[in-house]
Design a protein around this motif. Sequence first.
Motif, mmCIF file in Angstrom:
data_model
loop_
_atom_site.group_PDB
_atom_site.id
_atom_site.type_symbol
_atom_site.label_atom_id
_atom_site.label_comp_id
_atom_site.label_asym_id
_atom_site.label_seq_id
_atom_site.Cartn_x
_atom_site.Cartn_y
_atom_site.Cartn_z
ATOM 1 N N ASP A 56 -0.271 3.008 1.458
ATOM 2 C CA ASP A 56 0.507 3.437 2.616
ATOM 3 C C ASP A 56 -0.380 3.682 3.827
ATOM 4 O O ASP A 56 -0.079 3.215 4.934
ATOM 5 N N ASP A 57 -1.479 4.398 3.648
ATOM 6 C CA ASP A 57 -2.388 4.657 4.763
ATOM 7 C C ASP A 57 -3.004 3.357 5.285
ATOM 8 O O ASP A 57 -3.191 3.190 6.504
ATOM 9 N N ALA A 58 -3.305 2.440 4.371
ATOM 10 C CA ALA A 58 -3.909 1.172 4.786
ATOM 11 C C ALA A 58 -2.939 0.364 5.643
ATOM 12 O O ALA A 58 -3.345 -0.240 6.649
ATOM 13 N N VAL A 59 -1.667 0.356 5.278
ATOM 14 C CA VAL A 59 -0.660 -0.368 6.065
ATOM 15 C C VAL A 59 -0.533 0.245 7.451
ATOM 16 O O VAL A 59 -0.483 -0.460 8.465
ATOM 17 N N ALA A 60 -0.488 1.573 7.515
ATOM 18 C CA ALA A 60 -0.356 2.249 8.814
ATOM 19 C C ALA A 60 -1.542 1.941 9.718
ATOM 20 O O ALA A 60 -1.369 1.642 10.909
ATOM 21 N N ARG A 61 -2.757 2.008 9.189
ATOM 22 C CA ARG A 61 -3.948 1.726 10.003
ATOM 23 C C ARG A 61 -3.976 0.267 10.440
ATOM 24 O O ARG A 61 -4.327 -0.047 11.591
ATOM 25 N N PHE A 62 -3.640 -0.603 9.538
ATOM 26 C CA PHE A 62 -3.638 -2.041 9.822
ATOM 27 C C PHE A 62 -2.682 -2.385 10.967
ATOM 28 O O PHE A 62 -3.041 -3.115 11.899
ATOM 29 N N LEU A 63 -1.485 -1.844 10.934
ATOM 30 C CA LEU A 63 -0.502 -2.155 11.973
ATOM 31 C C LEU A 63 -0.868 -1.535 13.321
ATOM 32 O O LEU A 63 -0.365 -1.972 14.354
ATOM 33 N N ALA A 64 -1.730 -0.543 13.305
ATOM 34 C CA ALA A 64 -2.158 0.094 14.555
ATOM 35 C C ALA A 64 -3.339 -0.613 15.204
ATOM 36 O O ALA A 64 -3.742 -0.256 16.326
ATOM 37 N N GLU A 65 -3.917 -1.613 14.554
ATOM 38 C CA GLU A 65 -5.053 -2.339 15.124
ATOM 39 C C GLU A 65 -4.631 -3.049 16.418
ATOM 40 O O GLU A 65 -3.558 -3.638 16.486
ATOM 41 N N PRO A 66 -5.473 -3.029 17.444
ATOM 42 C CA PRO A 66 -5.091 -3.664 18.705
ATOM 43 C C PRO A 66 -5.193 -5.186 18.696
ATOM 44 O O PRO A 66 -4.480 -5.867 19.438
#
Length: 577
Positions: A524-534
């Motif tokens: 879950d944390d990995a998905v959230a960080r990934f989608l926040a990448e610019p």
Amino acid sequence: MSRTVAQLITDTIADLGVTDVWGVVGDALNPITDAVRTDERLRWIGVRHEEAGAFAAGAQAQVGPAGLGVCMGTVGPGSIHLLNGLYDAKKSGAPVLAICGQVPTTELGSDYFQEVDNDALFSDVAVYSRTITSAAQAAPMLEQALNAALQRRGVAVLTVPGDVGSLDLPKGTRVPHVVRRRPAPVAASEDVATAARLLADGPVTLLVGQGARGARDQVLALAERLQAPMVLTLKAKPGLEHDNAYQVGQSGLIGNPAAQQAFEDCRTLFLVGTDFPYRDWYPDGKTVLQLDLAGDRIGRRVPVELGLVGDAARTLDALLPQLAAHDDAGHLTACRDHYLSWHERQQHLADPGYDHERLGVIRKAFDNPEHAIRPEALAAAVDRHAAQDAIFTSDTGMATTWMARFITMSGTRELLGSFNLGSMANAMPQALGVAAAHPDRQVVGLCGDGGLTMLLGDLITAVSHGLAPKLVVFDNGSLGMVRLEQEQGGLPTFGTELANPDLAAVARAIGWSATRVEDPHELDDAVARFLAEPGPALLDVVTNPDEISVPGRITPAQVWGFAIAKSTEVIESARSR
């Protein structure tokens, strides 16, 4: 100063709002690519494989502001490489102009180096395919090509020999006149009256497709009036799935038992804006009505009692006042309760703690090992964290199944895929096309590992042209849908295993931000960080290859076939030890 044939082409497409031209440069195209270079309204996006460019152009035709995609391939092999992406555009009803190079006019028909008869090559995929052999032909042929693509919603191919693009246009050459508006007729009044009479015989189920996405209010009013459950095709999810108290999901292999119940328990089935192709999933013995803008689609999947040819919104506007309200909600309630119960059970599979909490005595032979990541959990995490205006692309295969079941097209989300052609390798290049057209929106490609690696080189395109799609890889090390098909047929799996590299490491080497996930508790944390990448980002998630999706209807033959296949696999595995 006179214009050239090449400048006529680039001026015309730029005037239509096209901003991107996809392709690979080559000598026969040099005059046209140079015209792109000198037109500030256009951007050349050089891909590593022309197929990727065709997929990207098709995606822009479907969700881009111009409503038209443009791609190019040079003489011979360069043009041939466009074919698969162009077939996807054809099957998706996407207006695409493909400009193809050709040998010099003096060499036509001589079996010259790289010469291919493009008019013959593209005759099946294109609604228009012609070769320009003189400057005087350029304007009328370009006009015909664009009007054919836009009005017939398909692929138009213009072949330009290497010595034609640089020719000056004759004095007085007129600007091509392109017609963008398409007719939206209302079905014949007598057919509308007959439909009202037939729909009085309930219970009614609706099968609603992409052709009704512009008729959301009318379709919801129809379902309310008829107290009818609504089965949605995959392409109808955007625009019709969210905030819909009548929908019961999809049918077919990606579907659920509630949708099948809606089919089996109705007396009357009303197809609205759909050409759902899978005959085996239609119910027998029902009164069937079909509303479609294209008359040649009426009755080609299932025999119909009545066909209505017309625009969905305008025809339903005419029909609704003539419909008597149904007061028995039993059919709708039963199907919705079944759907919500099934949906709740599916959500358990998306909980990383689900496998840990269950008692060992109820584990099945093909249950999820505690350490493995369920693909359902990955899709659900993407759904939670993706933007409400995200645009999704999906590879053909198991990625589409998990997307259909766990990603809701809420808000203004959009969805693209190779849902008619069923090609592999579409999600990544389509995401490139969408990201170029909508740099202000989140673009999420749901990729199978087999699909992504088929056109892996075009990850470079995102970096070299400043595109920022987000790619989720369901990395199960196999061609999952083919594996399931083999097992359902009673065959041991063969040829489906994939020896994948660390796809995140490959992406990082190319210049992407990329992460590999192997622990379900980190997902879950990995998905959230990934989608926040610019910038461009890739999430390589190692999922359980043994996870299966159960369709809405299971036949005894499928159960027996699966049992035989699994038994054979166990025996062969024991022999190999």
